[in-house]
Design an enzyme around this catalytic site. Structure first.
Site, PDB file in Angstrom:
ATOM      1  N   GLY A 193       0.934  -1.350  -0.101  1.00 36.96           N
ATOM      2  CA  GLY A 193      -0.153  -0.137  -0.064  1.00 36.96           C
ATOM      3  C   GLY A 193       0.773   1.330   0.013  1.00 36.96           C
TER       4      GLY A 193
ATOM      5  N   CYS B  15     -14.808   3.147 -27.437  1.00 38.80           N
ATOM      6  CA  CYS B  15     -16.305   3.652 -27.418  1.00 38.80           C
ATOM      7  C   CYS B  15     -17.032   3.915 -26.494  1.00 38.80           C
ATOM      8  CB  CYS B  15     -16.809   2.891 -28.487  1.00 38.80           C
ATOM      9  SG  CYS B  15     -16.155   2.849 -29.993  1.00 38.80           S
ATOM     10  N   GLU B  16     -16.228   4.692 -25.376  1.00 41.50           N
ATOM     11  CA  GLU B  16     -16.939   5.447 -24.275  1.00 41.50           C
ATOM     12  C   GLU B  16     -16.368   6.542 -23.913  1.00 41.50           C
ATOM     13  OE1 GLU B  16     -18.101   3.350 -21.781  1.00 41.50           O
ATOM     14  OE2 GLU B  16     -18.215   1.343 -23.116  1.00 41.50           O
TER      15      GLU B  16
HETATM   16  C1  LIG Z   1      -2.954  -5.134  -3.394  1.00 38.20           C
HETATM   17  C2  LIG Z   1      -2.292  -5.948  -2.511  1.00 38.20           C
HETATM   18  C3  LIG Z   1      -0.839  -5.494  -2.173  1.00 38.20           C
HETATM   19  C4  LIG Z   1       0.079  -4.582  -2.700  1.00 38.20           C
HETATM   20  O1  LIG Z   1      -0.433  -3.251  -2.770  1.00 38.20           O
HETATM   21  P1  LIG Z   1       0.241  -2.083  -3.384  1.00 38.20           P
HETATM   22  O2  LIG Z   1      -0.799  -0.886  -3.202  1.00 38.20           O
HETATM   23  O3  LIG Z   1       0.315  -2.261  -4.932  1.00 38.20           O
HETATM   24  O4  LIG Z   1       1.304  -1.905  -2.780  1.00 38.20           O
HETATM   25  C5  LIG Z   1      -0.167  -6.176  -1.066  1.00 38.20           C
HETATM   26  N1  LIG Z   1      -0.825  -7.082  -0.339  1.00 38.20           N
HETATM   27  C6  LIG Z   1      -2.229  -7.646  -0.635  1.00 38.20           C
HETATM   28  C7  LIG Z   1      -2.864  -8.480   0.101  1.00 38.20           C
HETATM   29  C8  LIG Z   1      -2.828  -6.943  -1.755  1.00 38.20           C
HETATM   30  O5  LIG Z   1      -4.098  -7.175  -2.009  1.00 38.20           O
END
Ligand SMILES: *Cc1c(COP(=O)(O)O)cnc(C)c1O
Length: 430
Positions: A247, A360-361
């Protein structure tokens, strides 16, 4: 437009990995995804170094869903990283590329029986178990295959963070994981008494994506460490691993102010040490799962500009030969991007235009109101930071072929995926 990684300008012309963008286009046509291999490797190395992988035996697992051709599996293996997969298809890709199965974390909130069997047979390192249904399925499959499987429980820690918003609610309205507040995590642990094939060794949580603040991650660390202590005291189960998910936010436009990998990792490690010391427990092995922050800035997309439609006093539509089929993020979540013309890099930026896709959107707009230099049809446009959730979310809508993917490094091009042909596009039709 911000230059990332190995991007440089020579005589007004953009180079990535020492290769001219115009040369790439000449050889591979457009649309074309280009990956800066040195930058991917640097990000991997930064994560390993600052998350103390060698020093503390922590682990960094690349989240494959961001971008996972065989090329990435091999690169991730070479960089001694672990890998997250979320489906049979991703697992199969990793398996076929020779990725070590013991370094795989298998995620997903609704793994099918077929996927569970596949994971157990291949011998994936850890199943990240999301729910009671999966727990039972996994026990059954392991029984049949005569295997013991190490697992983490995915929990919903009551922290939700996306970009600048950060909510602590104790919310349980999530399709992912065992909730803490309603006692489901404890019910799941109780259930383990009836099972002999699954072995709980850790906890996992993933609190969101494109997060710029350290704060929610630090809260997550606190919650997880308290749970480790509580589970030891209540159930006498020693959890050795704590997986904090992914994340970490990245730069797309100048509105984004991301922290460095070093700042993020150091803050997390410091907090884990401090919290564990306060709780009087040993610091568990920590796992982090970056996807976007490894690959987003390393990828760019090259397009050829076709129609330029100047609607006086309204807007100039500049259409490219791709769009939502190769980058769904603007239509899906109004994601912002930067762009330039690859052979007019130093020209004055003087026109405000809207970059449109060819689908086409009417929602197929790549960038709204962006300032750009003087352009003409036939110019090559680059959008940067398209490495994550671009190719992996690409579709064949309008029966548009998926573009080719190349990697560049030290003046050399490595082909990663070939462009689809029309025959590929109809190949499933009986
Ligand atoms: C999507 C996801 C990630 C990676 O998230 P990023 O925002 O790309 O770093 C890591 N672990 C899980 C369980 C995820 O679903």
């Amino acid at each position: 437009m911000k230059l990332h990684g190995s991007m440089e300008i020579n005589n007004d012309e953009l180079y990535i990995g020492g290769v001219s963008c115009l040369k790439m286009v000449e050889e591979y046509k457009t649309p074309l995804y280009v990956f800066d291999e040195e930058l991917i490797r640097k990000n991997c190395r930064d994560y390993r170094k600052y998350f103390k992988v060698d020093e503390n035996k922590n682990r960094v697992a690349y989240a494959g869903k961001a971008f996972l051709p065989g090329y990435m599996c091999r690169l991730i293996k070479e960089e001694n990283m672990c890998l997250d997969v979320v489906s049979g298809g991703e697992l199969y890709t990793a398996y076929k590329s020779g990725f070590p199965m013991e370094n795989i974390f298998f995620h997903g909130n609704n793994k099918t029986k077929e996927e569970v069997e596949m994971g157990v047979k291949y011998g994936v390192g850890k199943f990240v178990v999301d729910n009671f249904y999966e727990l039972e399925l996994l026990e059954d499959v392991c029984e049949k295959e005569d295997k013991i499987q190490e697992i983490y429980f995915r929990i919903t820690p009551g922290i939700e963070a996306h970009t600048h918003e950060y909510i602590k609610t104790g919310q349980i309205d999530s399709k992912f994981g065992f909730a803490l507040v309603n006692g489901d995590l404890y019910n799941a642990i109780e259930k383990l008494k009836n099972y002999s094939r699954v072995k709980l060794v850790g906890l996992h949580a993933h609190i969101g994506s494109q997060i710029f603040d350290e704060e929610p991650f630090l809260d997550e660390v606190d919650i997880m460490m308290k749970l480790v202590k509580e589970i030891k005291e209540k159930y006498n189960i020693e959890l050795t691993d704590v997986d904090l998910g992914g994340g970490v936010g990245v730069y797309y436009t100048d509105e984004d102010k991301p922290k460095t990998i070093k700042e993020f990792c150091s803050a997390i490690i410091d907090r884990a040490e401090k919290t564990c010391s306060n709780l009087g427990i040993e610091v568990p092995k920590l796992i982090i799962e970056p996807g976007r922050s490894i690959i987003a800035n390393a990828g760019s997309t090259l397009y050829t500009i076709g129609s330029i439609k100047d609607i006086k006093d309204v807007r100039v539509y500049v259409s490219v030969d791709g769009g939502m089929t190769d980058n769904i993020r603007p239509s899906l979540y109004h994601a912002g991007y930067e762009c330039s013309i690859v052979n007019k890099m130093n020209k004055n930026v003087e026109n405000e235009v809207t970059i449109a896709g060819k689908c086409c959107e009417s929602g197929d707009i790549l960038i709204n109101n962006v300032s750009i230099s003087e352009i003409e049809s036939g110019d090559t446009l680059i959008t940067t930071s398209t490495g994550a959730y671009g190719y992996s979310m690409a579709s064949n809508y309008n029966k548009i072929q998926k573009p080719a993917v190349i990697a560049v490094k030290d003046g050399e091009i490595t082909p990663v995926c070939r462009r689809q042909t029309y025959e590929d596009v109809i190949s499933l039709e009986l």
